[in-house]
Design a protein around this motif. Structure first.
Motif, mmCIF file in Angstrom:
data_model
loop_
_atom_site.group_PDB
_atom_site.id
_atom_site.type_symbol
_atom_site.label_atom_id
_atom_site.label_comp_id
_atom_site.label_asym_id
_atom_site.label_seq_id
_atom_site.Cartn_x
_atom_site.Cartn_y
_atom_site.Cartn_z
ATOM 1 N N SER A 115 12.701 0.224 -3.613
ATOM 2 C CA SER A 115 12.449 -0.337 -4.940
ATOM 3 C C SER A 115 10.952 -0.553 -5.104
ATOM 4 N N GLY A 116 10.537 -0.856 -6.342
ATOM 5 C CA GLY A 116 9.131 -1.147 -6.575
ATOM 6 C C GLY A 116 8.653 -0.694 -7.927
ATOM 7 N N LYS A 117 7.337 -0.510 -8.035
ATOM 8 C CA LYS A 117 6.715 -0.079 -9.290
ATOM 9 C C LYS A 117 5.410 0.644 -8.935
ATOM 10 N N ALA B 211 9.631 -0.167 -13.254
ATOM 11 C CA ALA B 211 10.319 -0.589 -12.032
ATOM 12 C C ALA B 211 11.403 0.428 -11.669
ATOM 13 N N GLN C 242 14.571 1.417 -8.497
ATOM 14 C CA GLN C 242 15.271 1.085 -7.254
ATOM 15 C C GLN C 242 16.402 2.084 -7.032
ATOM 16 N N THR D 112 9.944 -2.120 -0.423
ATOM 17 C CA THR D 112 9.288 -2.074 -1.729
ATOM 18 C C THR D 112 8.034 -1.217 -1.649
ATOM 19 N N ILE D 113 7.800 -0.468 -2.707
ATOM 20 C CA ILE D 113 6.662 0.445 -2.785
ATOM 21 C C ILE D 113 5.898 0.118 -4.065
ATOM 22 N N LYS D 114 4.624 -0.230 -3.919
ATOM 23 C CA LYS D 114 3.818 -0.594 -5.086
ATOM 24 C C LYS D 114 2.438 0.028 -4.974
#
Length: 333
Positions: free
Chosen positions: A27-29, A58, A60, A90-92
């Protein structure tokens, strides 16, 4: 009684929800210049998760139960091997598909990967990479084979050490199977393995085989006339040869020049007193090594090995004073 039943039911429901949510989730943005695919594959290329990411939106994936192991995460065309477990990652950040060096991406939920990274070799040159023996007993399950995959050491001994640290169950994981295959291919290059019995021509055009020198220690130096470090190494070998020469020791220099005249010109210039041979295949740069490079496992020159009286490797990747040290050690001095 009713209260107890409700408590038990609540616990069952809670456990069912927790079980249903167990697994890996991404998940992330991300800020992206254009819609970008994120996908996760095994190290053998089997796709596990995939999604399309829009700019600053966003995202996921669904939960996917996996075997904790090293996997390959792609953000666009950027490939990143990473150790993953059954938890949310999480990947941002920002991904620039046109100039990847401008990208800046951060991860959370990859603690085991960071733990592995602490044990990665600090050496930059592949043949000098080592694995600390202190890692034994510090990792779990497939983390040893994952470390081997991430370290990518093209030498048998450190890979065998990590293999011996693993349980039989861990050896059935993706990276465990990969390491087993890796060991099979590297075993022929291990210390104590039989050296490939090459045949090349000498300056008189006579074919000379490595096995012609059974019963002697043989130092083999692979080089080329255009290679400056090779010529320098030859000059370093000369005083060692003069000091240690004897009936039990042979030096062989195998030229990997593509043109015979370049080899012969070098012979006239250097006038070295040991066996000089020419391999007309020449030296191959890149990922398509020639026959002898594959057989001896080298991608750069100079490359020097010491072979015992039975034709087995004693030492590989020798340079400078290590040549003398290994010869003396082989002689028991």
């Amino acid at each position: 009684m009713l209260k107890i039943k409700w408590t038990i039911l609540l616990l069952l429901v809670t456990n069912m929800i927790a079980f249903a949510q167990a697994g890996l989730k991404l998940s992330g943005k991300l800020r992206v210049l254009e819609p970008t695919e994120i996908r996760l594959e095994t190290i053998f290329g089997e796709r596990i998760l995939t999604m399309q990411v829009e700019n600053n939106q966003a995202f996921q994936t669904e939960c996917k139960e996996i075997t904790p192991d090293v996997y390959v995460l792609y953000v666009g065309e950027t490939r990143q091997p990473i150790y993953l477990t059954n938890k949310e990652v999480t990947i941002k950040g920002f991904y620039d598909n046109k100039n990847v060096d401008n990208s800046s991406i951060s991860f959370t939920g990859i603690d085991k990967y960071y733990e592995l990274a602490e044990w990665l070799p600090k050496e930059k040159v592949d043949r000098k990479k080592t694995i600390s023996p202190e890692v034994k007993g510090k990792l779990e399950m497939s983390m040893y084979s994952a470390l081997a995959y991430l370290a990518n050491i093209p030498v048998y001994e450190p890979n065998k050490f990590l293999w011996d640290c693993m349980s039989e169950e861990a050896k059935t994981t993706y990276s465990g199977k990969w390491l087993g295959q890796r060991l099979d291919s590297l075993k022929k290059l291990a210390i104590g393995a039989k050296a490939h019995d090459f045949t090349y021509v000498d300056p008189e055009g006579k074919e000379v085989r490595l096995s012609d020198f059974r019963g002697k220690f043989v130092l083999v130096d692979f080089w080329a006339s255009w290679c400056g470090p090779c010529r320098q190494e030859m000059k370093s070998l000369l005083p060692i040869y003069n000091e240690l020469k004897g009936d039990d020791l042979v030096f062989i220099s195998v030229s990997l020049d593509k043109r015979e005249k370049d080899w012969r010109n070098m012979l006239d210039v250097e006038k070295l007193p040991w066996v000089m041979l020419w391999n007309k295949e020449g030296f191959t740069i890149g990922d398509a090594p020639n026959t002898i490079q594959k057989a001896y496992g080298f991608y750069g020159i100079p490359f020097i090995v010491l072979i015992d009286k039975e034709g087995r490797f004693i030492a590989r990747g020798l340079r400078g004073e290590r040549v003398k040290e290994e010869i003396l050690k082989a002689r028991g001095k």
